[in-house]
Design an enzyme around this catalytic site. Sequence first.
Site, PDB file in Angstrom:
ATOM      1  N   THR A 199       0.839  -1.195   0.000  1.00 13.23           N
ATOM      2  CA  THR A 199       0.000   0.000   0.000  1.00 13.23           C
ATOM      3  C   THR A 199       0.877   1.251   0.000  1.00 13.23           C
ATOM      4  OG1 THR A 199      -1.776  -1.118   1.185  1.00 13.23           O
ATOM      5  CG2 THR A 199      -1.703   1.274   1.378  1.00 13.23           C
ATOM      6  N   GLY A 229     -10.070  -3.694   2.615  1.00 14.31           N
ATOM      7  CA  GLY A 229      -9.194  -3.455   3.749  1.00 14.31           C
ATOM      8  C   GLY A 229      -9.348  -2.062   4.309  1.00 14.31           C
ATOM      9  N   GLY A 253      -5.229  -4.999   6.978  1.00 15.71           N
ATOM     10  CA  GLY A 253      -6.347  -4.079   7.062  1.00 15.71           C
ATOM     11  C   GLY A 253      -7.421  -4.425   8.054  1.00 15.71           C
TER      12      GLY A 253
END
Length: 359
Positions: A199, A229, A253
């Site tokens: 991410t 997430g 997440g």
Amino acid sequence: MKALSTAIAALATLFVFALPVSAQEAAEPRWSIAIHGGAGTLDPDEMTPERRAAYEAALQNALDAAKAVLANGGSAMDAVKAAIVPLEDDPLFNAGRGAVFTWDGKNELDASIMDGRDRSAGAVTGVTSIKNPILLADAVRTDSPHVFLMGTGAEQFASEKGLETAPPEWFATEARREALERMKARELSALDVDHKFGTVGAVALDMAGNLAAGTSTGGMTGKRWGRIGDAPVIGAGTYADNRSCAVSATGWGEYFIRVGVASEICSRYRFLRITKAYAQSSERREWLEQQNYPQGIADAVMQEVKELGGDGGVIIVTPEGQALFSFNTTGMYRGRATSDGVNEVAIFADVIEQASETP
């Protein structure tokens, strides 16, 4: 009468404290930016010098784009987008191009963004053809009456707003496809094939005293049933409030959602700032200001995530210009820069791979 005067003073303190930072302080304008590109189980011995250099260059490229915006008086919102777009375009990271595959062999993208000035926010999930999901999230924030759009509806909105699209082959990479195949063949979990959470995110403070945060991701390898997430969830993966701080998260997440990581950090820091405003003596206020409470708050929240069984990291920027990191993994792709001359990128815990001072 004395009690009334005390109550009025208290209300006045709260009122002043609720004002934007720029209205409270007449200090010299400053800016800060922090970025991340994922956290996880990272081993320096398993990373080739060439790959390490590639990650460092990608992080520095994103930092430079954001620095150019902030140093020229641009907004924190524009700086966040300027940092995230090149990370979305870089196949090294799990966002946009280079996103992981779902169980069904698709790249499904999530993103969110938030403006600390008015707490306006935009988020999208499950989009498959938007070249830069962070720009779509911002369009949701500015050009729709909503905060969160999903799937085909989000893509229809993007089409109406003229946002750039890309075909499936733009997002797909062989490394991500191979990770999905290994997962299926060996009946592995997403954590077994994804030793890092790729991410990407950015948080910024501009010279007007405004904060912003943004996060973008492809999720977890082999995700099923429309799994979402923390990255597109305002308050979990992204949060910004001029009264407290700006946070972007990366990690497992499900745990970040349960803790409400981003808003939890901001809430704790806001209460701390109120405590400082109420301090009865200048000595007490000075002592409070000398404590590194923003780091302590971030570390404490990440410890809660760890105790529940999750891992990952966060980046934080405060109204005072601090750019901080906290993670409970062996590494996190990260970088920060400030108007005071700080310029750093790092990958592994407690190691700065590249640092420079500007005059």
